[in-house]
Design a protein around this motif. Structure first.
Motif, mmCIF file in Angstrom:
data_model
loop_
_atom_site.group_PDB
_atom_site.id
_atom_site.type_symbol
_atom_site.label_atom_id
_atom_site.label_comp_id
_atom_site.label_asym_id
_atom_site.label_seq_id
_atom_site.Cartn_x
_atom_site.Cartn_y
_atom_site.Cartn_z
ATOM 1 N N GLY A 1 -10.152 -12.279 -13.705
ATOM 2 C CA GLY A 1 -8.965 -11.765 -13.214
ATOM 3 C C GLY A 1 -7.581 -11.880 -13.917
ATOM 4 N N ALA A 2 -7.403 -12.906 -14.475
ATOM 5 C CA ALA A 2 -6.305 -13.266 -15.296
ATOM 6 C C ALA A 2 -6.200 -12.707 -16.715
ATOM 7 N N TYR A 3 -7.451 -12.482 -17.231
ATOM 8 C CA TYR A 3 -7.665 -12.001 -18.455
ATOM 9 C C TYR A 3 -7.479 -10.377 -18.292
ATOM 10 N N GLU A 4 -8.061 -9.675 -17.155
ATOM 11 C CA GLU A 4 -7.878 -8.365 -17.160
ATOM 12 C C GLU A 4 -6.361 -7.903 -16.644
ATOM 13 N N PHE A 5 -5.705 -8.855 -15.857
ATOM 14 C CA PHE A 5 -4.507 -8.673 -15.640
ATOM 15 C C PHE A 5 -3.305 -8.570 -16.875
ATOM 16 N N ARG B 1 0.818 -1.121 -0.111
ATOM 17 C CA ARG B 1 0.028 0.178 -0.032
ATOM 18 C C ARG B 1 0.916 1.508 0.044
ATOM 19 N N TYR B 2 2.005 1.157 0.709
ATOM 20 C CA TYR B 2 2.791 2.333 0.867
ATOM 21 C C TYR B 2 4.276 2.444 -0.041
ATOM 22 N N ALA B 3 4.588 1.295 -0.677
ATOM 23 C CA ALA B 3 5.576 1.319 -1.442
ATOM 24 C C ALA B 3 5.586 2.244 -2.647
ATOM 25 N N SER B 4 6.837 2.544 -2.989
ATOM 26 C CA SER B 4 6.899 3.425 -4.251
ATOM 27 C C SER B 4 8.335 3.476 -4.826
ATOM 28 N N GLY B 5 8.352 3.511 -6.064
ATOM 29 C CA GLY B 5 9.626 3.811 -6.529
ATOM 30 C C GLY B 5 10.257 2.775 -6.681
ATOM 31 N N VAL B 6 11.486 2.259 -6.352
ATOM 32 C CA VAL B 6 12.269 1.314 -6.606
ATOM 33 C C VAL B 6 11.968 -0.019 -5.599
ATOM 34 N N GLN B 7 11.472 0.713 -4.238
ATOM 35 C CA GLN B 7 10.750 -0.696 -3.329
ATOM 36 C C GLN B 7 9.495 -1.192 -4.019
ATOM 37 N N LEU B 8 8.802 -0.329 -5.001
ATOM 38 C CA LEU B 8 7.564 -0.995 -5.791
ATOM 39 C C LEU B 8 8.212 -2.050 -6.808
ATOM 40 N N ASP B 9 9.264 -1.409 -7.324
ATOM 41 C CA ASP B 9 9.789 -2.345 -8.514
ATOM 42 C C ASP B 9 10.108 -3.654 -7.828
ATOM 43 N N LEU B 10 10.936 -3.802 -6.736
ATOM 44 C CA LEU B 10 11.236 -4.992 -6.019
ATOM 45 C C LEU B 10 10.092 -5.817 -5.687
ATOM 46 N N MET B 11 9.302 -4.979 -5.190
ATOM 47 C CA MET B 11 7.881 -5.853 -4.889
ATOM 48 C C MET B 11 7.169 -6.667 -6.109
ATOM 49 N N GLY B 12 7.231 -5.858 -7.024
ATOM 50 C CA GLY B 12 6.886 -6.368 -8.449
ATOM 51 C C GLY B 12 7.493 -7.720 -8.806
ATOM 52 N N GLU B 13 9.008 -7.644 -8.601
ATOM 53 C CA GLU B 13 9.898 -8.573 -8.887
ATOM 54 C C GLU B 13 9.582 -9.800 -8.349
ATOM 55 N N PHE B 14 9.361 -9.856 -7.019
ATOM 56 C CA PHE B 14 8.756 -10.781 -6.176
ATOM 57 C C PHE B 14 7.378 -11.641 -6.826
ATOM 58 N N GLN B 15 6.717 -10.866 -7.270
ATOM 59 C CA GLN B 15 5.416 -11.252 -7.782
ATOM 60 C C GLN B 15 5.580 -11.740 -9.393
ATOM 61 N N GLY B 16 6.727 -11.619 -9.799
ATOM 62 C CA GLY B 16 6.971 -11.887 -11.167
ATOM 63 C C GLY B 16 6.535 -10.959 -12.071
ATOM 64 N N SER B 17 6.241 -9.401 -11.634
ATOM 65 C CA SER B 17 5.707 -8.242 -12.634
ATOM 66 C C SER B 17 6.765 -7.423 -12.593
ATOM 67 N N ASP C 1 -3.922 -13.380 -9.855
ATOM 68 C CA ASP C 1 -5.013 -13.853 -10.478
ATOM 69 C C ASP C 1 -4.686 -14.418 -11.843
ATOM 70 N N SER C 2 -3.175 -14.042 -12.138
ATOM 71 C CA SER C 2 -2.718 -14.395 -13.678
ATOM 72 C C SER C 2 -2.039 -15.644 -13.602
ATOM 73 N N TYR C 3 -1.815 -16.305 -12.244
ATOM 74 C CA TYR C 3 -1.131 -17.641 -12.170
ATOM 75 C C TYR C 3 -1.899 -18.847 -12.818
ATOM 76 N N SER C 4 -3.273 -18.508 -12.712
ATOM 77 C CA SER C 4 -4.035 -19.615 -13.424
ATOM 78 C C SER C 4 -4.155 -19.673 -14.808
ATOM 79 N N THR C 5 -4.364 -20.808 -15.507
ATOM 80 C CA THR C 5 -4.276 -20.641 -16.961
ATOM 81 C C THR C 5 -5.730 -21.406 -17.192
ATOM 82 N N ALA C 6 -6.868 -21.094 -16.292
ATOM 83 C CA ALA C 6 -8.091 -21.718 -16.534
ATOM 84 C C ALA C 6 -9.014 -20.578 -17.243
ATOM 85 N N GLY C 7 -8.361 -19.427 -17.293
ATOM 86 C CA GLY C 7 -9.182 -18.353 -17.906
ATOM 87 C C GLY C 7 -10.054 -17.639 -16.872
#
Length: 376
Positions: free
Chosen positions: A214-218, A70-86, A205-211
């Motif tokens: 949330g996956a389509y929107e992501f 909720r509060y992360a920004s900049g580089v910290q947010l980029d690193l959080m995205g890396e953890f999620q594969g985004s 939501d994107s982890y599922s390949t069953a359609g």
């Protein structure tokens, strides 16, 4: 689909200056048995130490809070995205469809190389569009179409109407003319913290390949930083409809729809049995007509309040069209105009209108009338 829940603000450590200073003074007085008066040099020295501690507490809070999505920004947010594969989406360039026309039909195919540049009439050549792939116009045919991308990432290339891109910067034999068939759209700056945070939140939501929805929107949002909002739904068994909306409430052009469709065609995203259709949202136009009054006691502020009201109306219109399915809400307009300094507001239009998830409000005419000064 992941939902954002409203929580109260969190504080990991107290950073109230007066409380910290009082604690330091109390500890000193307890250890020494002395009572420190307000002008005591020792008290002044301890106050200077308290200022340093307050700064450290603020940094501790900021550092701890940056570990939360909720509060992360900049580089910290980029690193959080890396953890999620985004990854944060880079600035995207506007795209359009070009049509090349030959002067005469030829007996052999005509090649238009990838990277052929096309500019705007009267431009200085600093902004141009280049073809994304090799185009071959078959023998006996005089026209061919190909996608082109703007040379400058960001919003610079947006908004060129059909026919405005017509200057061939790389001369080709037998090519008589070139023009864009579609409005150039899809250009956007680098993905903002807010948009990236929302994508990280929905990444599971994107982890599922069953359609799932949330996956389509992501994945649709992952196509380009220009895509602000997406709604996916199934109108029938085995069919999926995806509706994207661009930054600033823009309606996507066919080029953007094609790009989203190409992303969703990936076999790791789309189940084999799903037929996916990408379509534009339905525009629901509304007009804005208000009359507002300013308190007589604020007569010296009238010019500033008038400017603030105009900005508030523009901000409301942007807010109104920045999400699919957002109801047309005059109460929001009134609240923003009042916050800008108006004493009271008389809205004539818009009227409250409920929208469906595939509709988006689009402003029409805007009439803002200053009704004069009024008593509180």
């Amino acid at each position: 689909m992941a939902q954002s829940v409203e929580f109260p603000d969190i504080q990991f450590t107290v950073e109230e200056a007066s409380e910290i200073q009082q604690n330091i003074v109390s500890v000193y007085e307890g250890l020494t048995g002395r009572t420190l008066q307000p002008a005591d040099p020792v008290r002044l020295f301890l106050s200077s130490l308290a200022a340093i501690i307050v700064q450290q507490r603020v940094l501790i809070n900021q550092t701890a809070k940056s570990n939360l999505l909720r509060y992360a920004s900049g580089v910290q947010l980029d690193l959080m995205g890396e953890f999620q594969g985004s990854e944060r989406l880079a600035a995207s360039a506007a795209i359009t469809t070009l049509q090349f026309t030959l002067s005469i039909p030829l007996s052999s195919p005509t090649a238009v190389p990838e990277g052929t540049r096309i500019g705007v009439q009267g431009g200085d050549g600093s902004v141009f569009f280049a073809t994304e792939e090799y185009l071959e116009i078959p023998a006996g045919v005089t026209t061919g179409t190909v996608a082109a991308v703007c040379s400058a990432p960001g919003t610079t290339g947006n908004g060129f109407l059909p026919g405005q891109l017509n200057v061939l910067m790389d001369q080709l034999p037998f090519v008589q003319s070139v023009t864009n068939l579609t409005v150039s759209t899809g250009g956007a700056e680098k993905e903002s913290d807010e948009a990236f945070r929302e994508r990280i939140r929905t990444a599971p939501d994107s982890y599922s390949t069953a359609g799932p929805q949330g996956a389509y929107e992501f994945w649709a949002k992952s196509t380009s930083a220009a895509i602000l909002d997406v709604h996916a739904f199934s109108p029938d068994d085995g069919k999926v409809t995806v509706v994207p909306l661009l930054v600033g409430g823009q309606i996507p052009g066919q080029d953007v729809l094609d790009a989203v469709a190409e992303t969703l065609e990936d076999r790791g995203i789309r189940p084999l049995t799903d037929k996916v259709t990408v379509m534009v949202p339905t525009s629901v136009p509304y007009n804005t007509t208000i009359t507002y009054y300013i308190s007589r006691s604020r007569v010296s502020e009238v010019p500033a309040i008038q400017a603030a009201v105009t900005s508030a109306v523009a901000a409301y219109q942007l807010w109104q069209k920045s999400k699919l399915g957002r109801d047309i809400n005059p109460s929001e307009l009134i609240a923003r105009v009042m916050a800008a300094g108006a004493l009271r507001v008389v809205p004539i239009v818009p009227a409250y209108t409920a929208l469906t998830a595939t509709q988006v409000a689009q402003e029409g005419t805007t009439t803002i009338t200053f009704g004069g000064l009024a008593d509180d």
